[in-house]
Design an enzyme around this catalytic site. Sequence first.
Site, PDB file in Angstrom:
ATOM      1  CB  THR A 135      -4.387  -5.100   7.044  1.00  0.00           C
ATOM      2  OG1 THR A 135      -4.548  -6.373   6.424  1.00  0.00           O
ATOM      3  CG2 THR A 135      -2.982  -4.925   7.566  1.00  0.00           C
ATOM      4  CB  SER A 163      -0.957   0.008   1.189  1.00  0.00           C
ATOM      5  OG  SER A 163      -1.857  -1.059   1.090  1.00  0.00           O
ATOM      6  CE  LYS A 216      -9.114  -6.435   7.172  1.00  0.00           C
ATOM      7  NZ  LYS A 216      -9.384  -5.161   6.534  1.00  0.00           N
TER       8      LYS A 216
END
Length: 83
Positions: A62, A17, A66
């Site tokens: 992540t 990311s 969560k």
Amino acid sequence: MTTKAFIVGWPISHALSPVLHGFWLQELRIRGTYESVAVEPGKFAAFVAGMAQNNWVGGNVTIPHKEAALACADRPDATATAI
């Protein structure tokens, strides 16, 4: 001021990311960073509590955080709860 965003997880060093979002920040000439943040299980709530103090504007969550993220939500909705 530079906008700071993140992906948080444990482990997180493998996350792509920051490369992906960093590309678009640069491409669109947005002053900001997108960083990976390693937060050990059990320390997620403290991370969230310190977000503003550390100038984070937001981010992605992540594994394994969560469910902890949902527990920190002020207004979890039915869709988030179902997921």
